[in-house]
Motif scaffolding. Sequence first.
Motif, PDB file in Angstrom:
ATOM      1  N   LYS A  57      92.768  77.154 -13.582  1.00 47.46           N
ATOM      2  CA  LYS A  57      93.280  77.463 -12.248  1.00 47.46           C
ATOM      3  C   LYS A  57      93.771  76.179 -11.578  1.00 47.46           C
ATOM      4  CE  LYS A  57      90.411  81.569 -11.581  1.00 47.46           C
ATOM      5  NZ  LYS A  57      91.529  82.522 -11.732  1.00 47.46           N
ATOM      6  N   ASP A  58      94.502  76.345 -10.510  1.00 52.81           N
ATOM      7  CA  ASP A  58      94.987  75.187  -9.758  1.00 52.81           C
ATOM      8  C   ASP A  58      93.901  74.620  -8.841  1.00 52.81           C
ATOM      9  OD1 ASP A  58      97.743  75.334 -10.701  1.00 52.81           O
ATOM     10  OD2 ASP A  58      97.917  77.138  -9.460  1.00 52.81           O
ATOM     11  N   LEU A  59      93.157  75.506  -8.183  1.00 46.92           N
ATOM     12  CA  LEU A  59      92.238  75.077  -7.128  1.00 46.92           C
ATOM     13  C   LEU A  59      90.856  75.690  -7.307  1.00 46.92           C
ATOM     14  CD1 LEU A  59      94.683  75.720  -4.143  1.00 46.92           C
ATOM     15  CD2 LEU A  59      93.967  73.457  -4.944  1.00 46.92           C
ATOM     16  N   THR A  60      89.845  74.870  -7.089  1.00 43.07           N
ATOM     17  CA  THR A  60      88.482  75.353  -6.937  1.00 43.07           C
ATOM     18  C   THR A  60      88.020  74.996  -5.535  1.00 43.07           C
ATOM     19  OG1 THR A  60      87.884  75.107  -9.282  1.00 43.07           O
ATOM     20  CG2 THR A  60      86.083  75.146  -7.688  1.00 43.07           C
ATOM     21  N   THR A 120      97.126  80.434   0.402  1.00 37.16           N
ATOM     22  CA  THR A 120      97.185  79.792  -0.923  1.00 37.16           C
ATOM     23  C   THR A 120      97.725  80.750  -1.980  1.00 37.16           C
ATOM     24  OG1 THR A 120      94.862  80.361  -1.356  1.00 37.16           O
ATOM     25  CG2 THR A 120      95.297  78.177  -0.437  1.00 37.16           C
ATOM     26  N   LYS A 121      98.603  81.625  -1.599  1.00 36.81           N
ATOM     27  CA  LYS A 121      99.112  82.638  -2.530  1.00 36.81           C
ATOM     28  C   LYS A 121      99.960  82.053  -3.656  1.00 36.81           C
ATOM     29  CE  LYS A 121      98.937  86.295   0.928  1.00 36.81           C
ATOM     30  NZ  LYS A 121      99.703  87.265   1.761  1.00 36.81           N
ATOM     31  N   SER A 162     100.917  73.603  -0.782  1.00 34.37           N
ATOM     32  CA  SER A 162     102.283  73.417  -1.278  1.00 34.37           C
ATOM     33  C   SER A 162     102.812  72.030  -0.922  1.00 34.37           C
ATOM     34  CB  SER A 162     103.213  74.487  -0.687  1.00 34.37           C
ATOM     35  OG  SER A 162     102.937  75.737  -1.279  1.00 34.37           O
ATOM     36  N   LYS A 163     102.100  71.344  -0.030  1.00 25.85           N
ATOM     37  CA  LYS A 163     102.439  69.965   0.315  1.00 25.85           C
ATOM     38  C   LYS A 163     101.491  68.984  -0.369  1.00 25.85           C
ATOM     39  CE  LYS A 163     104.150  71.439   4.841  1.00 25.85           C
ATOM     40  NZ  LYS A 163     104.013  71.330   6.315  1.00 25.85           N
TER      41      LYS A 163
END
Length: 261
Positions: free
Chosen positions: A5-8, A31-32, A107-108
């Motif tokens: 995944k991208d984020l935890t 965070t979609k 996204s930033k």
Amino acid sequence: MTVTKDLTFSIVAYKNYDQIINAVNSINKFTKKYSKEIIIVDNTEQACIKDYSDQINNLENLNDVQLIQNKNNFGFGKANNIALQHAVGQFFVICNPDILLIEDSFSKIIPYMEKNSQIGAVIPKLIDQHHKIELVYRRELTPIDVIIRYIHPFGWFSKRRAYHTMQDMDYSKPFRVPFGQGSFIVVRTPLMKRINGFDERYFMYVEDADLCKRINQVSRLEYYPYTSVIHLWEKGSQKNLKLLKWHMQAMIRYFVKWGLK
């Protein structure tokens, strides 16, 4: 580490389930674009759990939530480390229950960190509910700054406090942060694992100063001004004698570990 995944997101719970539901809803809303997991490590004692069964059920039904119940209060650092053990995201987000996302911050943040490999962690612009920036970015912790923190209501040593809280910096630009409050920090997960997460000898308070110091020893912790996150800061240790005692004990442990300056 296998990244899936991208984020935890790591959120530590202690009886504050309604607040966490609000935080999770804001995370899911903004965070979609990225895949994520939201690991909630619950430090609420087993004897109290039954009093919150409805809130817990509501929390577990939210998207991407994984709830880990400790049945005892293990402290902030250890609870985050439990989440770290399960983390499969590229970035590990230390996220307090009193955080609210108000825009698509990642996204930033993510492209910025991918472009700047020397940056191991970032803290975005943390603002209060009135959109005023909070004083959560600090220089190295010293005994005099600890003392001033608790006598500041009297208005003494304002210049020193302003220096410690980096009020002389240009907040329209990124800058290195020696000590950032651990309310919302985005850390590369491999870096977080490399430094073994939080020092679990701190039960509560100052573990964030210790973590930031160790991040900066091997990488760079940076203030990122181009996105804002709301932090509903309660400042509990200034109102509660028991929390104040824990805060002082943690300060002593910190200076024993790192020395006085």
